[in-house]
Motif scaffolding. Structure first.
Motif, PDB file in Angstrom:
ATOM      1  N   THR A 145       0.832  -1.205   0.000  1.00 38.21           N
ATOM      2  CA  THR A 145       0.000   0.000   0.000  1.00 38.21           C
ATOM      3  C   THR A 145       0.867   1.256   0.000  1.00 38.21           C
ATOM      4  N   ASP A 146       2.038   1.199   0.622  1.00 38.72           N
ATOM      5  CA  ASP A 146       2.933   2.349   0.603  1.00 38.72           C
ATOM      6  C   ASP A 146       3.521   2.576  -0.786  1.00 38.72           C
ATOM      7  N   VAL A 147       3.832   1.506  -1.497  1.00 44.14           N
ATOM      8  CA  VAL A 147       4.409   1.625  -2.839  1.00 44.14           C
ATOM      9  C   VAL A 147       3.368   2.141  -3.825  1.00 44.14           C
ATOM     10  N   THR A 148       2.170   1.615  -3.770  1.00 40.25           N
ATOM     11  CA  THR A 148       1.146   1.994  -4.745  1.00 40.25           C
ATOM     12  C   THR A 148       0.352   3.216  -4.329  1.00 40.25           C
ATOM     13  N   GLY A 149       0.548   3.726  -3.135  1.00 32.25           N
ATOM     14  CA  GLY A 149      -0.232   4.868  -2.669  1.00 32.25           C
ATOM     15  C   GLY A 149       0.067   6.157  -3.403  1.00 32.25           C
ATOM     16  N   ALA A 150       1.255   6.309  -3.923  1.00 40.61           N
ATOM     17  CA  ALA A 150       1.639   7.558  -4.590  1.00 40.61           C
ATOM     18  C   ALA A 150       1.473   7.505  -6.101  1.00 40.61           C
ATOM     19  N   MET A 151       0.793   6.501  -6.610  1.00 40.58           N
ATOM     20  CA  MET A 151       0.637   6.392  -8.057  1.00 40.58           C
ATOM     21  C   MET A 151      -0.239   7.508  -8.617  1.00 40.58           C
ATOM     22  N   PHE A 152      -1.226   7.943  -7.861  1.00 41.19           N
ATOM     23  CA  PHE A 152      -2.155   8.963  -8.324  1.00 41.19           C
ATOM     24  C   PHE A 152      -1.879  10.248  -7.557  1.00 41.19           C
ATOM     25  N   SER A 153      -0.802  10.896  -7.909  1.00 44.24           N
ATOM     26  CA  SER A 153      -0.354  12.088  -7.204  1.00 44.24           C
ATOM     27  C   SER A 153      -0.044  13.183  -8.218  1.00 44.24           C
ATOM     28  N   HIS A 154      -0.213  14.436  -7.805  1.00 49.58           N
ATOM     29  CA  HIS A 154       0.098  15.568  -8.667  1.00 49.58           C
ATOM     30  C   HIS A 154       1.482  16.129  -8.396  1.00 49.58           C
ATOM     31  N   GLN A 155       2.272  15.476  -7.576  1.00 50.00           N
ATOM     32  CA  GLN A 155       3.573  16.015  -7.201  1.00 50.00           C
ATOM     33  C   GLN A 155       4.569  15.992  -8.357  1.00 50.00           C
ATOM     34  N   MET A 156       4.421  15.110  -9.302  1.00 49.21           N
ATOM     35  CA  MET A 156       5.361  15.033 -10.413  1.00 49.21           C
ATOM     36  C   MET A 156       5.016  16.018 -11.528  1.00 49.21           C
ATOM     37  N   LEU A 157       3.749  16.325 -11.721  1.00 44.34           N
ATOM     38  CA  LEU A 157       3.333  17.155 -12.848  1.00 44.34           C
ATOM     39  C   LEU A 157       3.347  18.641 -12.517  1.00 44.34           C
ATOM     40  N   GLY A 158       3.156  19.017 -11.276  1.00 44.88           N
ATOM     41  CA  GLY A 158       3.415  20.368 -10.865  1.00 44.88           C
ATOM     42  C   GLY A 158       2.261  21.334 -10.758  1.00 44.88           C
ATOM     43  N   ARG A 159       1.240  21.281 -11.592  1.00 42.20           N
ATOM     44  CA  ARG A 159       0.228  22.330 -11.599  1.00 42.20           C
ATOM     45  C   ARG A 159      -0.519  22.410 -10.280  1.00 42.20           C
ATOM     46  N   CYS A 160      -0.922  21.301  -9.723  1.00 43.07           N
ATOM     47  CA  CYS A 160      -1.688  21.281  -8.482  1.00 43.07           C
ATOM     48  C   CYS A 160      -0.873  20.737  -7.311  1.00 43.07           C
ATOM     49  N   ALA A 161       0.433  20.724  -7.458  1.00 49.37           N
ATOM     50  CA  ALA A 161       1.280  20.117  -6.428  1.00 49.37           C
ATOM     51  C   ALA A 161       1.178  20.847  -5.096  1.00 49.37           C
ATOM     52  N   LYS A 162       1.170  22.172  -5.117  1.00 51.29           N
ATOM     53  CA  LYS A 162       1.119  22.942  -3.876  1.00 51.29           C
ATOM     54  C   LYS A 162      -0.204  22.716  -3.145  1.00 51.29           C
ATOM     55  N   GLN A 163      -1.314  22.781  -3.874  1.00 47.76           N
ATOM     56  CA  GLN A 163      -2.619  22.568  -3.250  1.00 47.76           C
ATOM     57  C   GLN A 163      -2.751  21.152  -2.706  1.00 47.76           C
ATOM     58  N   GLU A 164      -2.230  20.185  -3.454  1.00 49.65           N
ATOM     59  CA  GLU A 164      -2.306  18.807  -2.989  1.00 49.65           C
ATOM     60  C   GLU A 164      -1.499  18.613  -1.708  1.00 49.65           C
ATOM     61  N   MET A 165      -0.317  19.204  -1.649  1.00 56.49           N
ATOM     62  CA  MET A 165       0.525  19.046  -0.466  1.00 56.49           C
ATOM     63  C   MET A 165      -0.110  19.706   0.757  1.00 56.49           C
ATOM     64  N   GLU A 166      -0.689  20.898   0.587  1.00 58.92           N
ATOM     65  CA  GLU A 166      -1.369  21.564   1.705  1.00 58.92           C
ATOM     66  C   GLU A 166      -2.552  20.734   2.189  1.00 58.92           C
ATOM     67  N   MET A 167      -3.319  20.189   1.255  1.00 55.80           N
ATOM     68  CA  MET A 167      -4.471  19.367   1.612  1.00 55.80           C
ATOM     69  C   MET A 167      -4.023  18.102   2.342  1.00 55.80           C
ATOM     70  N   MET A 168      -2.993  17.433   1.839  1.00 55.07           N
ATOM     71  CA  MET A 168      -2.537  16.199   2.461  1.00 55.07           C
ATOM     72  C   MET A 168      -1.920  16.448   3.832  1.00 55.07           C
ATOM     73  N   ASP A 169      -1.202  17.572   3.997  1.00 54.17           N
ATOM     74  CA  ASP A 169      -0.660  17.917   5.311  1.00 54.17           C
ATOM     75  C   ASP A 169      -1.778  18.140   6.318  1.00 54.17           C
ATOM     76  N   CYS A 170      -2.825  18.814   5.901  1.00 56.55           N
ATOM     77  CA  CYS A 170      -3.956  19.061   6.790  1.00 56.55           C
ATOM     78  C   CYS A 170      -4.668  17.752   7.137  1.00 56.55           C
ATOM     79  N   LEU A 171      -4.888  16.905   6.129  1.00 58.06           N
ATOM     80  CA  LEU A 171      -5.539  15.622   6.394  1.00 58.06           C
ATOM     81  C   LEU A 171      -4.684  14.745   7.304  1.00 58.06           C
ATOM     82  N   GLU A 172      -3.374  14.820   7.146  1.00 57.95           N
ATOM     83  CA  GLU A 172      -2.493  14.033   8.000  1.00 57.95           C
ATOM     84  C   GLU A 172      -2.515  14.556   9.434  1.00 57.95           C
ATOM     85  N   ALA A 173      -2.620  15.870   9.588  1.00 60.37           N
ATOM     86  CA  ALA A 173      -2.624  16.465  10.925  1.00 60.37           C
ATOM     87  C   ALA A 173      -3.896  16.115  11.690  1.00 60.37           C
TER      88      ALA A 173
END
Length: 101
Positions: free
Chosen positions: A13-41
């Protein structure tokens, strides 16, 4: 957008969890990271309530739905003015000024 928390965590699950991420393409990377940090908190259940604004920002970045709705409203208004005769000739489809952006 479905937020699914795995029932059983494993290295798979850790290996396949990042398959659908915007971190590599860049356009929505900042919003995705802020959202994931908040959800993790806050955790998944409480985070869906507490991070609703960040989730909506990320969803808008992905889909550009509000931007498309604004575009359609402007097009509809222009077509209405053309049908009423307020815009004629070259004014019908004028381009924006060069420095308007």
């Amino acid at each position: 957008m479905a937020f699914i928390s795995p029932f059983f965590r494993s290295p798979w699950t850790d290996v396949t969890g990042a398959m659908f991420s915007h971190q590599m393409l860049g356009r929505c990377a900042k919003q995705e990271m802020e959202m994931m940090d908040c959800l993790e908190a806050y955790g998944l259940d409480r985070g869906l309530r507490e991070c609703q604004d960040l989730i909506e920002d990320f969803r808008e970045c992905q889909t550009s739905r509000k931007q498309f709705c604004r575009f359609m409203a402007m097009r509809k208004e222009r077509d209405r003015q053309i049908s009423e005769g307020k815009l004629t000739g070259d004014d019908r489809y004028c381009s924006p000024r060069v420095d308007s952006y």
